[in-house]
Design a protein around this motif. Structure first.
Motif, mmCIF file in Angstrom:
data_model
loop_
_atom_site.group_PDB
_atom_site.id
_atom_site.type_symbol
_atom_site.label_atom_id
_atom_site.label_comp_id
_atom_site.label_asym_id
_atom_site.label_seq_id
_atom_site.Cartn_x
_atom_site.Cartn_y
_atom_site.Cartn_z
ATOM 1 N N ALA A 20 0.650 -1.248 -0.132
ATOM 2 C CA ALA A 20 -0.051 -0.057 0.037
ATOM 3 C C ALA A 20 0.927 1.293 0.151
ATOM 4 O O ALA A 20 1.794 1.264 0.734
ATOM 5 C CB ALA A 20 -0.873 -0.117 1.144
ATOM 6 N N LEU A 21 0.531 2.162 -0.961
ATOM 7 C CA LEU A 21 1.073 3.343 -1.072
ATOM 8 C C LEU A 21 0.271 4.279 -0.022
ATOM 9 O O LEU A 21 -0.568 4.759 -0.521
ATOM 10 C CB LEU A 21 1.323 4.032 -2.468
ATOM 11 N N GLY A 22 0.750 4.810 0.856
ATOM 12 C CA GLY A 22 0.013 5.795 1.785
ATOM 13 C C GLY A 22 -0.351 7.108 1.729
ATOM 14 O O GLY A 22 0.459 7.791 0.730
ATOM 15 N N ARG A 23 -0.991 7.830 2.344
ATOM 16 C CA ARG A 23 -1.270 9.241 2.021
ATOM 17 C C ARG A 23 -0.293 10.080 3.057
ATOM 18 O O ARG A 23 -0.224 9.572 4.360
ATOM 19 C CB ARG A 23 -2.862 9.594 2.183
ATOM 20 N N SER A 24 0.078 11.235 2.672
ATOM 21 C CA SER A 24 0.909 12.083 3.558
ATOM 22 C C SER A 24 -0.129 12.927 4.058
ATOM 23 O O SER A 24 -0.777 13.720 3.648
ATOM 24 C CB SER A 24 1.909 12.791 2.635
ATOM 25 N N ARG A 25 -0.065 12.888 5.659
ATOM 26 C CA ARG A 25 -1.086 13.724 6.232
ATOM 27 C C ARG A 25 -0.542 15.376 6.007
ATOM 28 O O ARG A 25 -1.384 16.141 5.957
ATOM 29 C CB ARG A 25 -1.139 13.438 7.827
ATOM 30 N N ARG A 26 0.912 15.325 6.232
ATOM 31 C CA ARG A 26 1.282 16.786 6.171
ATOM 32 C C ARG A 26 1.073 17.295 4.518
ATOM 33 O O ARG A 26 0.510 18.570 4.239
ATOM 34 C CB ARG A 26 2.923 16.843 6.201
ATOM 35 N N GLY A 27 1.308 16.361 3.412
ATOM 36 C CA GLY A 27 0.838 16.870 2.084
ATOM 37 C C GLY A 27 -0.631 16.849 2.023
ATOM 38 O O GLY A 27 -0.726 18.176 1.177
ATOM 39 N N LEU A 28 -1.375 16.186 2.653
ATOM 40 C CA LEU A 28 -2.836 16.484 2.290
ATOM 41 C C LEU A 28 -3.135 17.720 3.075
ATOM 42 O O LEU A 28 -4.163 18.653 2.605
ATOM 43 C CB LEU A 28 -3.476 15.265 3.087
ATOM 44 N N ALA A 29 -2.706 18.065 4.297
ATOM 45 C CA ALA A 29 -3.052 19.135 4.943
ATOM 46 C C ALA A 29 -2.596 20.676 4.055
ATOM 47 O O ALA A 29 -3.213 21.487 4.198
ATOM 48 C CB ALA A 29 -2.431 19.346 6.270
ATOM 49 N N THR A 30 -1.167 20.485 3.411
ATOM 50 C CA THR A 30 -0.969 21.508 2.840
ATOM 51 C C THR A 30 -1.864 21.957 1.463
ATOM 52 O O THR A 30 -2.188 23.158 1.263
ATOM 53 C CB THR A 30 0.489 21.366 2.182
ATOM 54 N N LEU A 31 -2.263 20.743 0.793
ATOM 55 C CA LEU A 31 -3.042 20.788 -0.308
ATOM 56 C C LEU A 31 -4.505 21.417 0.078
ATOM 57 O O LEU A 31 -4.925 22.282 -0.685
ATOM 58 C CB LEU A 31 -3.179 19.340 -0.890
ATOM 59 N N VAL A 32 -5.126 20.891 1.124
ATOM 60 C CA VAL A 32 -6.244 21.351 1.628
ATOM 61 C C VAL A 32 -6.233 22.998 1.946
ATOM 62 O O VAL A 32 -7.079 23.765 1.888
ATOM 63 C CB VAL A 32 -6.932 20.576 2.654
ATOM 64 N N LEU A 33 -5.437 23.327 2.796
ATOM 65 C CA LEU A 33 -4.980 24.449 3.235
ATOM 66 C C LEU A 33 -4.756 25.560 1.814
ATOM 67 O O LEU A 33 -5.466 26.777 1.968
ATOM 68 C CB LEU A 33 -3.737 24.756 4.120
ATOM 69 N N GLY A 34 -4.097 25.247 0.930
ATOM 70 C CA GLY A 34 -3.826 25.804 -0.319
ATOM 71 C C GLY A 34 -5.309 25.963 -0.915
ATOM 72 O O GLY A 34 -5.567 27.125 -1.622
ATOM 73 N N CYS A 35 -6.043 25.169 -1.096
ATOM 74 C CA CYS A 35 -7.343 25.053 -1.728
ATOM 75 C C CYS A 35 -8.376 26.012 -1.066
ATOM 76 O O CYS A 35 -8.993 26.829 -1.515
ATOM 77 C CB CYS A 35 -8.099 23.682 -1.720
ATOM 78 N N ALA A 36 -8.148 26.087 0.502
ATOM 79 C CA ALA A 36 -9.056 26.750 1.377
ATOM 80 C C ALA A 36 -8.652 28.205 0.928
ATOM 81 O O ALA A 36 -9.531 29.367 1.025
ATOM 82 C CB ALA A 36 -8.870 26.314 2.695
ATOM 83 N N ALA A 37 -7.331 28.415 0.967
ATOM 84 C CA ALA A 37 -6.916 29.946 0.544
ATOM 85 C C ALA A 37 -7.475 30.451 -0.671
ATOM 86 O O ALA A 37 -8.122 31.586 -0.505
ATOM 87 C CB ALA A 37 -5.582 29.884 0.693
#
Length: 228
Positions: A20-37
């Motif tokens: 399994a290739l897991g998800r990065s929590r830090r990367g996900l947070a960065t992506l979501v925060l960028g989208c939120a901005a």
């Protein structure tokens, strides 16, 4: 999960374990925060008196709101992005790709503003079996995402500010119903039928890419290089 995906789980080579290739929590947070901005910017532009500002704001809210919301929702439902098995690749956002239909994996770039966005992609020899493996729920989600992307692209000329003129033009032409046409559209735009943000992979995109390539090579060696 249907079709090839079920066969993959039931007939796995006991000599090779799924990876399994897991998800990065830090990367996900960065992506979501960028989208939120960008969504916040879009909301402020919706309050603008001019129609151009309102269209720009609408494009931002639709495009980045859908992207960020979908990424967050999927991370809560699925801890992994991909699972490599002896029979093929399970794409947790939808579908199962047999190794016989796998052509390559690599890095690419989605055309857009400021030089575009880097992606990790998968190219297929054929997408027929992959498309046929989608569940009804996965098909609904794919069609909903396509409709949202097309709506964002339709908010021209404003959408071009965020995704570039070519990206906005491509969004307007995004197929909404036929999954095979969606995959072909993605390949024409990015070079890959399936593409992911590098930020989403735990350990980085280069490490994930190396694992995909090494696992595929191991499968070929166990099958005598036939690739079937």
């Amino acid at each position: 999960m249907t079709g090839a995906a079920e066969n993959a789980q039931g007939s796995a080579d006991p000599g090779m374990k799924p990876l399994a290739l897991g998800r990065s929590r830090r990367g996900l947070a960065t992506l979501v925060l960028g989208c939120a901005a960008f969504v916040a910017i879009g909301v402020s532009l919706l309050l603008d008196d001019g129609w151009a500002g309102k269209l720009t704001g609408l494009a931002a809210v639709i495009f980045f709101g859908l992207c960020g919301g979908y990424a967050l929702w999927k991370s809560l439902r699925e801890p992994a992005l991909l699972t490599l098995t002896p029979e093929g690749i399970r794409v947790h956002s939808g579908g199962f790709l047999p190794w016989a239909d796998f052509e390559a994996a690599g890095m690419g770039r989605v055309p857009g503003a400021s030089g575009g966005t880097e992606v990790l992609g998968i190219r297929m020899k054929s997408c027929e079996r992959y498309a046929a493996s989608f569940t009804s729920e996965q098909l609904r989600l794919a069609r909903g995402a396509a409709k949202g992307g097309q709506l964002a692209g339709a908010s021209l000329p404003s959408a071009g500010i965020f995704v570039g003129r070519r990206g906005a033009d491509a969004l307007r032409s995004l197929p909404q119903h036929d999954l095979r046409e969606m995959l072909q559209w993605n390949r024409e735009l990015t070079g890959w039928e399936v593409a992911f943000s590098p930020l989403l992979f735990a350990g980085g995109a280069s490490g994930a890419l190396a694992k995909i390539q090494a696992y595929h090579q191991a499968v070929l060696e166990r099958r005598g290089g036939s690739g079937s």
